[in-house]
Scaffold this motif. Structure first.
Motif, PDB file in Angstrom:
ATOM      1  N   SER A  35     -64.185 -60.958  23.594  1.00  0.00           N
ATOM      2  CA  SER A  35     -64.862 -62.072  22.949  1.00  0.00           C
ATOM      3  C   SER A  35     -65.880 -61.603  21.938  1.00  0.00           C
ATOM      4  N   SER A  36     -66.442 -60.388  22.132  1.00  0.00           N
ATOM      5  CA  SER A  36     -67.464 -59.886  21.216  1.00  0.00           C
ATOM      6  C   SER A  36     -66.851 -59.116  20.056  1.00  0.00           C
ATOM      7  N   ASP A  37     -65.707 -58.480  20.259  1.00  0.00           N
ATOM      8  CA  ASP A  37     -65.049 -57.695  19.228  1.00  0.00           C
ATOM      9  C   ASP A  37     -63.548 -57.895  19.374  1.00  0.00           C
ATOM     10  N   ARG A  38     -62.928 -58.555  18.397  1.00  0.00           N
ATOM     11  CA  ARG A  38     -61.508 -58.893  18.514  1.00  0.00           C
ATOM     12  C   ARG A  38     -60.635 -57.658  18.699  1.00  0.00           C
ATOM     13  N   GLU A  39     -61.001 -56.568  18.014  1.00  0.00           N
ATOM     14  CA  GLU A  39     -60.183 -55.378  18.137  1.00  0.00           C
ATOM     15  C   GLU A  39     -60.305 -54.772  19.528  1.00  0.00           C
ATOM     16  N   SER A  40     -61.410 -55.067  20.212  1.00  0.00           N
ATOM     17  CA  SER A  40     -61.572 -54.568  21.579  1.00  0.00           C
ATOM     18  C   SER A  40     -60.636 -55.276  22.547  1.00  0.00           C
ATOM     19  N   SER A  41     -60.002 -56.354  22.071  1.00  0.00           N
ATOM     20  CA  SER A  41     -59.054 -57.043  22.944  1.00  0.00           C
ATOM     21  C   SER A  41     -57.816 -56.193  23.195  1.00  0.00           C
ATOM     22  N   LEU A  42     -57.786 -54.995  22.601  1.00  0.00           N
ATOM     23  CA  LEU A  42     -56.743 -54.034  22.966  1.00  0.00           C
ATOM     24  C   LEU A  42     -56.711 -53.813  24.473  1.00  0.00           C
ATOM     25  N   GLU A  43     -57.877 -53.856  25.102  1.00  0.00           N
ATOM     26  CA  GLU A  43     -57.950 -53.647  26.548  1.00  0.00           C
ATOM     27  C   GLU A  43     -57.351 -54.815  27.315  1.00  0.00           C
ATOM     28  N   GLY A  82     -57.020 -60.988  16.893  1.00  0.00           N
ATOM     29  CA  GLY A  82     -57.026 -60.187  18.113  1.00  0.00           C
ATOM     30  C   GLY A  82     -55.867 -60.526  19.015  1.00  0.00           C
ATOM     31  N   TYR A  83     -56.004 -60.179  20.284  1.00  0.00           N
ATOM     32  CA  TYR A  83     -54.961 -60.504  21.254  1.00  0.00           C
ATOM     33  C   TYR A  83     -55.387 -61.721  22.059  1.00  0.00           C
ATOM     34  N   VAL A  84     -54.453 -62.657  22.211  1.00  0.00           N
ATOM     35  CA  VAL A  84     -54.696 -63.873  22.995  1.00  0.00           C
ATOM     36  C   VAL A  84     -53.592 -63.958  24.050  1.00  0.00           C
ATOM     37  N   GLN A  85     -53.963 -64.356  25.249  1.00  0.00           N
ATOM     38  CA  GLN A  85     -52.968 -64.484  26.314  1.00  0.00           C
ATOM     39  C   GLN A  85     -51.851 -65.439  25.894  1.00  0.00           C
ATOM     40  N   GLY A  86     -50.640 -65.011  26.128  1.00  0.00           N
ATOM     41  CA  GLY A  86     -49.473 -65.782  25.693  1.00  0.00           C
ATOM     42  C   GLY A  86     -48.700 -65.039  24.625  1.00  0.00           C
ATOM     43  N   LEU A  94     -43.774 -52.917  24.144  1.00  0.00           N
ATOM     44  CA  LEU A  94     -44.583 -54.132  24.129  1.00  0.00           C
ATOM     45  C   LEU A  94     -46.044 -53.797  23.879  1.00  0.00           C
ATOM     46  N   HIS A  95     -46.518 -52.747  24.523  1.00  0.00           N
ATOM     47  CA  HIS A  95     -47.891 -52.309  24.353  1.00  0.00           C
ATOM     48  C   HIS A  95     -48.159 -51.952  22.890  1.00  0.00           C
ATOM     49  N   SER A  96     -47.214 -51.267  22.265  1.00  0.00           N
ATOM     50  CA  SER A  96     -47.373 -50.821  20.875  1.00  0.00           C
ATOM     51  C   SER A  96     -47.416 -51.995  19.910  1.00  0.00           C
ATOM     52  N   ILE A  97     -46.510 -52.945  20.071  1.00  0.00           N
ATOM     53  CA  ILE A  97     -46.460 -54.090  19.149  1.00  0.00           C
ATOM     54  C   ILE A  97     -47.723 -54.934  19.245  1.00  0.00           C
ATOM     55  N   LEU A  98     -48.165 -55.203  20.460  1.00  0.00           N
ATOM     56  CA  LEU A  98     -49.375 -56.013  20.632  1.00  0.00           C
ATOM     57  C   LEU A  98     -50.606 -55.276  20.109  1.00  0.00           C
ATOM     58  N   GLY A  99     -50.661 -53.966  20.360  1.00  0.00           N
ATOM     59  CA  GLY A  99     -51.786 -53.181  19.862  1.00  0.00           C
ATOM     60  C   GLY A  99     -51.812 -53.120  18.352  1.00  0.00           C
ATOM     61  N   ALA A 100     -50.634 -52.917  17.749  1.00  0.00           N
ATOM     62  CA  ALA A 100     -50.552 -52.863  16.289  1.00  0.00           C
ATOM     63  C   ALA A 100     -50.957 -54.191  15.662  1.00  0.00           C
ATOM     64  N   TYR A 101     -50.551 -55.306  16.283  1.00  0.00           N
ATOM     65  CA  TYR A 101     -50.919 -56.620  15.736  1.00  0.00           C
ATOM     66  C   TYR A 101     -52.429 -56.847  15.822  1.00  0.00           C
ATOM     67  N   THR A 102     -53.027 -56.383  16.903  1.00  0.00           N
ATOM     68  CA  THR A 102     -54.471 -56.553  17.073  1.00  0.00           C
ATOM     69  C   THR A 102     -55.234 -55.834  15.967  1.00  0.00           C
ATOM     70  N   CYS A 103     -54.705 -54.685  15.533  1.00  0.00           N
ATOM     71  CA  CYS A 103     -55.344 -53.956  14.433  1.00  0.00           C
ATOM     72  C   CYS A 103     -54.965 -54.562  13.076  1.00  0.00           C
ATOM     73  N   TYR A 104     -53.775 -55.153  13.010  1.00  0.00           N
ATOM     74  CA  TYR A 104     -53.360 -55.810  11.760  1.00  0.00           C
ATOM     75  C   TYR A 104     -54.150 -57.102  11.527  1.00  0.00           C
ATOM     76  N   ARG A 105     -54.385 -57.849  12.587  1.00  0.00           N
ATOM     77  CA  ARG A 105     -55.159 -59.096  12.483  1.00  0.00           C
ATOM     78  C   ARG A 105     -56.354 -59.055  13.432  1.00  0.00           C
ATOM     79  N   PRO A 106     -57.377 -58.234  13.132  1.00  0.00           N
ATOM     80  CA  PRO A 106     -58.544 -58.168  14.027  1.00  0.00           C
ATOM     81  C   PRO A 106     -59.301 -59.487  14.089  1.00  0.00           C
ATOM     82  N   ASP A 107     -59.103 -60.360  13.092  1.00  0.00           N
ATOM     83  CA  ASP A 107     -59.757 -61.672  13.115  1.00  0.00           C
ATOM     84  C   ASP A 107     -59.156 -62.578  14.186  1.00  0.00           C
TER      85      ASP A 107
END
Length: 455
Positions: A208-216, A257-261, A242-255
């Motif tokens: 919630s504080s850093d979108r790119e931290s949603s990698l975790e 980040g990762y959202v459940q679903g 799956l881990h790679s694609i979601l991680g790459a997207y989080t860095c591609y769109r840090p605004d």
């Protein structure tokens, strides 16, 4: 002698060996004689038992309790009257006839299922040949034809599904395989430098504080993705993909980040596309106005979508709509999960893929049309439920949903209300925002590529 010694070797019990009992080897003739003595069968020196004399009158040996009604009574009881014996024989013959009838019916059912399966496989093979040889080579000219749209509605063959999805979704963002590799390298660097959170709560706070931290958050959520398939969990063949694609997207769109679903959407794409192509389709899919509104949790836009949905809900299913209103069951209770995962979590996977087929053709309108089709399919059940049971039912749909029936109900839904189509019912805002968002993201793609190359 050697054989005798082998037979007298120590035996086994649950925890270790035991010595065999002396005299455990018996002569077969002796065993047969003991059995005949205990069961009352006449041997050379045994008198005929009353039970054996009863069975002499039967032309068969009863093999189950079903035939007990044919047995005469024991010798110490009065004999059966002839009428009763005849009645019992008739009842037994009826039971045998019914059993044979059931067996025949089951055999015919299995035969029909096999024939239907063969017909389905044959039709899928024929359709795949049509897509490969006629449609895909001439995609730009044939994709909007009536014939192709009809084939599309029937379901895209699995062997060409990924290719068709990629073409239908497009690549408006101009993402390349190179950009995917750059984003993935950035994600791996982030994983290596960021300490893992101790608890799930800490990961959510960090996200919630850093979108790119949603990698975790990704690591915590992957284990919940299609757990019944056991291919995306730790140690599974698609876990790292799956881990790679979601991680790459989080860095591609840090605004964003990762959202459940998101993991469910990425997983479905992975099952149908190569890794880099799945990432391209994933990023473009999430950039659609509806998905972006939900994944960015834009409350005003989400409410606008819900309001538009209710207009068509009331138009198509007025009785059920009134029942929902009476019980204060609002669309957000069940629609959010359906839209977030594009039904991949709520429906059986093969059925969800069929929904995706038409969604790629018709866009966001079909997501809400599918929702109305589901409500229409189960309206008789839902109208008998209260708020709690309706909410529970819609958030956990039945495991077995008849695909053809569902698509028949979806086809019967009319997406017009008072001569207004979906795009005209409060949805113009979506398309304006979609155009602006698309332009901004395309610009961001160019800038991101240049910046990450410098690193």
């Amino acid at each position: 002698m050697a054989t005798l010694m082998e037979q007298r070797d120590p035996g086994w019990k649950l925890f270790g060996k035991i010595q065999p009992r002396e005299g455990s080897i018996k002569d077969p003739k002796r065993i047969q004689k003991e059995y005949e003595t205990k069961s009352g069968r006449a041997g050379p020196g045994n008198p005929t038992s009353p039970r054996q004399s009863v069975r002499k009158n039967l032309d068969f040996e009863p093999l189950s309790t079903t035939a007990l009604i044919l047995e005469d009574r024991p010798a110490n009881l009065p004999a059966k009257p002839a009428e009763e014996a005849q009645k019992h024989r008739q009842q037994y013959e009826e039971m045998v006839a019914q059993a044979k009838k059931r067996e025949l019916k089951d055999a015919q059912k299995r035969k029909k299922q096999l024939e239907d399966r063969c017909k389905l496989e044959e039709s899928i093979g024929t359709a795949a040949q049509t897509w490969n040889q006629e449609i895909l080579p001439n995609w730009s000219t044939m994709c909007t034809s009536r014939r192709v749209r009809d084939l599309w509605w029937q379901g895209i063959p699995p062997s060409v599904r990924g290719k068709v999805w990629s073409l239908a979704v497009g690549n408006e963002l101009n993402i390349t395989h190179e950009l995917y590799n750059i984003c993935l390298a950035r994600a791996k660097e982030k994983w290596n430098t960021t300490p893992a959170p101790a608890t799930e709560g800490e990961a959510e706070d960090a996200g919630s504080s850093d979108r790119e931290s949603s990698l975790e958050l990704i690591k915590l959520d992957i284990s919940r993705t299609f757990p019944q398939l056991c291919i995306f969990q730790q140690g599974g063949p698609y876990h790292d993909v799956l881990h790679s694609i979601l991680g790459a997207y989080t860095c591609y769109r840090p605004d964003v980040g990762y959202v459940q679903g998101m993991s469910f959407i990425a997983a479905v794409l992975i099952l149908n596309l190569d890794t880099a192509d799945a990432f391209i389709a994933f990023a473009n899919l999430l950039n659609k106005p509806c998905q972006m509104a939900f994944f960015r949790v834009d409350h005003s836009l989400m409410l606008t979508y819900f309001a538009a949905f209710e207009v068509f809900f009331e138009e198509n299913l007025p009785k059920l709509f009134a029942h929902f209103k009476k019980n204060n069951l609002t669309p957000d209770i069940y629609l959010i999960d359906w839209i977030f995962t594009l039904y991949s979590k709520s429906l059986p996977l093969d059925l969800a893929c069929r929904v995706w087929d038409v969604f790629c053709r018709d866009g966001e309108e079909f997501l809400f049309r599918t929702a109305l089709g589901l409500l229409r399919l189960y309206q008789d059940v839902l109208t008998c439920m209260d708020f709690i049971h309706m909410a529970q039912f819609l958030t956990r749909l039945p495991d077995l949903i008849p695909a053809e029936q569902l698509f028949q109900h979806i086809a019967s839904i009319h997406m017009t209300s008072r001569n207004r189509k979906w795009a005209q019912v409060g949805c113009c805002t979506f398309y304006i925002l979609g155009f602006v968002a698309g332009f901004l993201v395309r610009l961001q793609t160019i800038l991101t590529t240049q910046i990450l190359r410098l690193h």
